[in-house]
Design an enzyme around this catalytic site. Sequence first.
Site, PDB file in Angstrom:
ATOM      1  N   ARG A   1      25.560 -42.041  82.801  1.00 50.12           N
ATOM      2  CA  ARG A   1      25.738 -42.665  84.278  1.00 50.12           C
ATOM      3  C   ARG A   1      26.428 -41.776  85.290  1.00 50.12           C
ATOM      4  O   ARG A   1      25.382 -41.844  85.549  1.00 50.12           O
ATOM      5  CB  ARG A   1      27.039 -43.524  83.699  1.00 50.12           C
ATOM      6  CG  ARG A   1      27.462 -44.421  84.149  1.00 50.12           C
ATOM      7  CD  ARG A   1      28.818 -43.966  85.777  1.00 50.12           C
ATOM      8  NE  ARG A   1      29.816 -43.043  85.176  1.00 50.12           N
ATOM      9  CZ  ARG A   1      30.262 -42.356  86.192  1.00 50.12           C
ATOM     10  NH1 ARG A   1      30.239 -42.921  87.555  1.00 50.12           N
ATOM     11  NH2 ARG A   1      31.898 -42.524  85.704  1.00 50.12           N
ATOM     12  N   ASP A   2      27.402 -40.911  84.585  1.00 51.51           N
ATOM     13  CA  ASP A   2      27.685 -40.633  86.278  1.00 51.51           C
ATOM     14  C   ASP A   2      26.676 -39.093  86.604  1.00 51.51           C
ATOM     15  O   ASP A   2      26.022 -38.942  87.879  1.00 51.51           O
ATOM     16  CB  ASP A   2      28.807 -39.208  85.090  1.00 51.51           C
ATOM     17  CG  ASP A   2      29.541 -38.742  86.996  1.00 51.51           C
ATOM     18  OD1 ASP A   2      29.002 -38.584  87.731  1.00 51.51           O
ATOM     19  OD2 ASP A   2      30.174 -37.972  86.327  1.00 51.51           O
TER      20      ASP A   2
ATOM     21  N   HIS B   1      34.156 -30.118  87.310  1.00 54.26           N
ATOM     22  CA  HIS B   1      33.422 -30.163  88.127  1.00 54.26           C
ATOM     23  C   HIS B   1      32.997 -29.195  88.500  1.00 54.26           C
ATOM     24  O   HIS B   1      33.717 -28.257  88.396  1.00 54.26           O
ATOM     25  CB  HIS B   1      33.025 -30.277  88.997  1.00 54.26           C
ATOM     26  CG  HIS B   1      32.642 -32.137  89.508  1.00 54.26           C
ATOM     27  ND1 HIS B   1      32.273 -33.155  90.167  1.00 54.26           N
ATOM     28  CD2 HIS B   1      33.087 -33.058  87.708  1.00 54.26           C
ATOM     29  CE1 HIS B   1      31.656 -34.691  89.954  1.00 54.26           C
ATOM     30  NE2 HIS B   1      31.683 -35.199  88.298  1.00 54.26           N
TER      31      HIS B   1
ATOM     32  N   CYS C   1      28.965 -36.861  92.508  1.00 61.04           N
ATOM     33  CA  CYS C   1      29.900 -37.672  93.199  1.00 61.04           C
ATOM     34  C   CYS C   1      29.607 -37.652  94.504  1.00 61.04           C
ATOM     35  O   CYS C   1      29.385 -36.738  95.479  1.00 61.04           O
ATOM     36  CB  CYS C   1      31.166 -37.638  93.111  1.00 61.04           C
ATOM     37  SG  CYS C   1      32.098 -38.937  93.935  1.00 61.04           S
TER      38      CYS C   1
ATOM     39  N   ASN D   1      28.836 -32.019  87.517  1.00 53.89           N
ATOM     40  CA  ASN D   1      29.097 -32.037  86.313  1.00 53.89           C
ATOM     41  C   ASN D   1      29.352 -31.028  85.338  1.00 53.89           C
ATOM     42  O   ASN D   1      28.128 -30.167  85.097  1.00 53.89           O
ATOM     43  CB  ASN D   1      28.788 -33.150  85.191  1.00 53.89           C
ATOM     44  CG  ASN D   1      29.532 -34.631  85.651  1.00 53.89           C
ATOM     45  OD1 ASN D   1      30.815 -34.540  86.273  1.00 53.89           O
ATOM     46  ND2 ASN D   1      28.386 -35.354  86.172  1.00 53.89           N
TER      47      ASN D   1
END
Lengths: 309, 309
Positions: A29-30, A220, A251, A260
């Site tokens: 997802r991220d 992060h 992001c 990340n």
Amino acid sequence: MGAREVGLPDTVGADGLPDRVTIWEVGPRDGLQNESEVVPVGTKLEFLDRLADAGGTVLEATSFVHPKWVPQLADAEELLAGLVKRPGVSYPVLVPNERGLERALRAGVDHVAIFASATETFARRNLNRSLDEQFAMFEPVVSRARAEGLAVRGYVSMCFGDPWEGAVPREQVVGVGKRLLDMGCDQLSLGDTIGVATPGQVTALLAGFDGVDRLAVHFHDTYGQALANTLAAMRSGVRTIDSSAGGLGGCPYAESATGNLATEDLVWMLDGLGVEHGVDLDKLADTSAWMAERLGRPSPSRVVRALRG
Amino acid sequence: MGAREVGLPDTVGADGLPDRVTIWEVGPRDGLQNESEVVPVGTKLEFLDRLADAGGTVLEATSFVHPKWVPQLADAEELLAGLVKRPGVSYPVLVPNERGLERALRAGVDHVAIFASATETFARRNLNRSLDEQFAMFEPVVSRARAEGLAVRGYVSMCFGDPWEGAVPREQVVGVGKRLLDMGCDQLSLGDTIGVATPGQVTALLAGFDGVDRLAVHFHDTYGQALANTLAAMRSGVRTIDSSAGGLGGCPYAESATGNLATEDLVWMLDGLGVEHGVDLDKLADTSAWMAERLGRPSPSRVVRALRG
């Protein structure tokens, strides 16, 4: 031949760490959400399957945010319809609002996450709400999800610094977090969205909560601090750590928010410390190398580069 | 605009850390030695001058290894002749053997370092000596240097893992280190040359010595562990930390040995922790960005990329 093939240093624990942690894998997802070129749903399903095969037990699968905002994840329904869930693996999904939850429920999910902001500016930019107004938006989502028997995670973003506001007061972060817990979230993920935190700040923020049992951390690596911060969080007793296979993602709405924490870099540290987690590093690195090939660029994970570069 | 411009999170210390550390900057020597294209001596001198201007107090300037092995540093005499030493700044140089020390003495240095191995295989490959024989080679170097009033550092390489032998027994590393101290080295730099260590191993190795006052640490970021290991070393009381401006360098004779800890990533953590070090991050990042331009590729430092990328 890399170092791993001839044997790592022996495992040596460190005082005050948990025996076991859960790795909350955010790669699907991220990690993928900012990829400009849409990844085929079949590739995403294979990614999830490989992650489960490598021993992942919590795989954040997708997001039910409006496709206009995140076109990459517009295939959420198709993905979940094609997903063969493994026993013992949870597949949470992000839901931004009631409409997203509605879609997620129809798709049969049993674990959702909402994405809150610790700062006024990011709340306005990312949610188009004030810091206070975001709770009014989340309240019906959480209560409906709980009523349907779902587990609900609350992400708190910008917990340490914000690109517009700078330093974020700890009381403010704790305040946002506590409201989400009171609302019914069973877990908070405290995020350093722009990667500026250092270990002392991590320890201090965690100490602001009443215990860490319901806390997870999400670091992060923008300034290279993610793993040192994770070590500090584990020393405070945190037992759920977010990371992204191969270090995918960042992001899109926050400047400087790249990178990340790579799951492989985390696993390397946990293996050396003897902290159990259940993930097979070789299978995971193979998976990230495979995904890096699909995305057409090398993995930012140092471990993946060292082992598979 | 990066996060730093609007204010970092507030400084928060962590228990058991030193108030102040010395950053031993290895960029000009360890960082540059593997560059295949020779960097002009004028650029090296400007690099050293900029590092001093940024607040560096120990700048490892060059090496008197035979030019055949490290052509990049064949200009050691010319560099030292052109170097305008700043008050309060030490400019140690590497000397591989007696002949190297002779050259260094003629060039007027007052601080040298020798480079030993913790493992048999690396001693043979890098020094063409057995683990034991290396001491016979270093003994006259150290005793002559001490007799001339020089400070002498002893590097111990492959302290945690070796690409050919795998895990390295701690007693063996401690044994090598103690022999170097007994020989007259005033400081040891314990190096994780292939970057495989994790924090528990660092703590355990340091505990094998009688105190840490004469110990420094030298971590590589090959597997992303360098900063977490540095944090562990500081918790054990270590107050001298090696790092390389912009993350330049690695070791040419060891596979998987890429990536010295970047000084900027270290400084970011120290600033957040309130551990004093005297280096100005902005000036340092400017210097690394300037050097990256000269080398024709981006800095591997995450902080440099975030601030100057």
